[in-house]
Motif scaffolding. Structure first.
Motif, PDB file in Angstrom:
ATOM      1  N   ARG A  15       0.800  -1.279   0.064  1.00 33.35           N
ATOM      2  CA  ARG A  15       0.033   0.057  -0.131  1.00 33.35           C
ATOM      3  C   ARG A  15       0.808   1.230   0.103  1.00 33.35           C
ATOM      4  O   ARG A  15       0.405   2.322  -0.316  1.00 33.35           O
ATOM      5  N   GLN A  16       2.298   1.139   0.378  1.00 36.17           N
ATOM      6  CA  GLN A  16       2.905   2.365   0.391  1.00 36.17           C
ATOM      7  C   GLN A  16       3.400   2.806  -0.772  1.00 36.17           C
ATOM      8  O   GLN A  16       3.991   3.927  -0.897  1.00 36.17           O
ATOM      9  N   PHE A  17       3.391   2.100  -1.975  1.00 40.06           N
ATOM     10  CA  PHE A  17       3.557   2.602  -3.387  1.00 40.06           C
ATOM     11  C   PHE A  17       2.907   3.614  -3.574  1.00 40.06           C
ATOM     12  O   PHE A  17       1.546   3.396  -3.636  1.00 40.06           O
ATOM     13  N   PRO A  18       3.230   4.661  -4.304  1.00 37.29           N
ATOM     14  CA  PRO A  18       2.428   5.657  -4.659  1.00 37.29           C
ATOM     15  C   PRO A  18       1.484   5.287  -5.994  1.00 37.29           C
ATOM     16  O   PRO A  18       2.122   4.459  -6.492  1.00 37.29           O
ATOM     17  N   ASN A  19       0.360   5.608  -6.081  1.00 40.57           N
ATOM     18  CA  ASN A  19      -0.441   5.093  -7.013  1.00 40.57           C
ATOM     19  C   ASN A  19      -0.740   6.168  -8.305  1.00 40.57           C
ATOM     20  O   ASN A  19      -1.756   5.961  -9.069  1.00 40.57           O
ATOM     21  N   THR A  20       0.179   7.320  -8.479  1.00 43.40           N
ATOM     22  CA  THR A  20      -0.174   8.304  -9.062  1.00 43.40           C
ATOM     23  C   THR A  20       0.965   8.471 -10.563  1.00 43.40           C
ATOM     24  O   THR A  20       0.315   9.086 -11.456  1.00 43.40           O
ATOM     25  N   ALA A  21       2.002   8.025  -9.897  1.00 49.82           N
ATOM     26  CA  ALA A  21       2.976   8.362 -11.177  1.00 49.82           C
ATOM     27  C   ALA A  21       2.800   7.346 -12.314  1.00 49.82           C
ATOM     28  O   ALA A  21       2.433   6.144 -12.218  1.00 49.82           O
ATOM     29  N   ASN A  22       2.861   8.010 -13.599  1.00 46.78           N
ATOM     30  CA  ASN A  22       2.836   7.385 -14.697  1.00 46.78           C
ATOM     31  C   ASN A  22       4.182   6.674 -15.205  1.00 46.78           C
ATOM     32  O   ASN A  22       5.180   7.157 -14.861  1.00 46.78           O
ATOM     33  N   LEU A  23       4.016   5.438 -15.834  1.00 48.23           N
ATOM     34  CA  LEU A  23       5.238   4.862 -16.375  1.00 48.23           C
ATOM     35  C   LEU A  23       5.892   5.610 -17.314  1.00 48.23           C
ATOM     36  O   LEU A  23       5.152   6.461 -18.184  1.00 48.23           O
ATOM     37  N   THR A  24       7.268   5.919 -17.405  1.00 44.74           N
ATOM     38  CA  THR A  24       7.902   6.733 -18.421  1.00 44.74           C
ATOM     39  C   THR A  24       8.547   5.760 -19.193  1.00 44.74           C
ATOM     40  O   THR A  24       8.593   4.503 -19.183  1.00 44.74           O
ATOM     41  N   SER A  25       9.018   6.159 -20.330  1.00 48.97           N
ATOM     42  CA  SER A  25       9.538   5.558 -21.611  1.00 48.97           C
ATOM     43  C   SER A  25      10.884   4.946 -21.042  1.00 48.97           C
ATOM     44  O   SER A  25      11.327   3.644 -21.378  1.00 48.97           O
TER      45      SER A  25
END
Length: 300
Positions: free
Chosen positions: A169-179
């Motif tokens: 649960r501590q992993f942020p869920n907002t960041a998008n995958l980068t190239s």
């Protein structure tokens, strides 16, 4: 996103098949239990990662070679970092002392931190050669809820069973995958060795294996023909369609004896003479490619 799925090890599949047709010795039983327990633990951890929110890439069950061979249980790419998970499915009570892990009866076991650190080192060197510049962080995961570890060090990136859900649960869920993460995933995946030059397999001979059709449900060998099917008369009473049973044990036969030709005669013997040669021939002809002529027919 799962970029590489987990596959049951061939050695474990071999033990599963052999255990139905021969009596395993103690060494074989221990190896079988160890493989099964390890795979069950990895699958158990997969269910935790299924709860992971946000964009991410998961690579499971990788065999990497960089000077040395090393099996990587699970790799996660998320939030601009790469996470390597070494998974242990230990059951019972253990304690940590002087950077070593012991069972409560004071028997020392192989150091799982050393195993994790070895995998980390090999993966880090692979990253250098592939010019992957993402941070690499490694964790040791004890996944079995019936595992207790006393005096576990706090500074070794160890996750105990009760800590797994909070850890996920501590992993942020907002960041998008980068190239950069996507390219790194592709490079790591390509580095996986699908067919290693070595292959651990139990030893066995055709003649020592019991012939017949093991029950699909319970694995017992007390099966008998019943109309167009195969019935288990040992404990569960399961009835399997004859065609499905033949195709199933043909896959088993080919897996255990890849160099043996599949013929209706050889299959008649392998099935314990439970199904007629004519019916076996019709089924094999329908689902396999026929080779050879007349009595030299075989199937691939």
């Amino acid at each position: 996103m799962v970029a590489k799925q987990r596959k049951k090890p061939d050695e474990l599949i071999a033990y599963e098949l052999l255990s139905k047709r021969k009596q395993l010795n103690e060494e074989e039983k221990n190896r079988y239990r160890s493989l099964a327990r390890g795979f069950e633990g990895e699958v158990m951890f997969d269910t935790y990662l299924d709860k992971l929110a946000g964009e991410h890439i998961i690579l499971k069950d990788l065999l990497i070679h960089h000077s040395k061979y090393c099996q990587m249980d699970t790799i996660l790419l998320k939030n601009g970092k790469v996470f390597l998970f070494e998974i242990k499915n230990f059951n019972g009570e253990f304690y940590w002392h002087d950077d070593k892990l012991f069972m409560v009866n004071q028997v020392e076991i192989d150091n799982p931190i050393a195993q994790r650190d070895r995998a980390h080192s090999i993966l880090r060197r692979l990253f250098q050669s592939l010019e992957i510049r993402l941070p690499l962080i490694s964790y040791l995961i004890f996944v079995n809820p019936e595992c207790t570890i006393f005096q576990a060090p706090q500074d070794k990136h160890i996750i105990l069973p009760t800590q797994i859900n909070p850890f996920i649960r501590q992993f942020p869920n907002t960041a998008n995958l980068t190239s950069q993460e996507k390219q790194a995933s592709e490079k790591i995946n390509v580095s996986h060795i699908e067919h290693p030059p070595f292959k651990q397999f139990p030893e066995y001979q055709y003649d020592e294996l019991e012939k017949g059709i093991p029950c699909y449900k319970c694995g017992g060998m007390s099966t008998h023909p019943k109309k167009q099917g195969i019935e288990c008369r040992m404990c569960c009473g399961h009835v399997e369609k004859g065609k499905e049973a033949i195709l199933r044990i043909s896959d088993e036969y080919h897996f255990l004896f890849p160099k043996r030709k599949i013929t209706s005669s050889s299959f008649f013997k392998w099935s314990g003479r439970m199904v007629s040669k004519r019916r076996i021939f019709r089924i094999l002809q329908q689902y396999y490619e026929k080779k050879g002529e007349h009595r030299w027919n075989y199937f691939e």
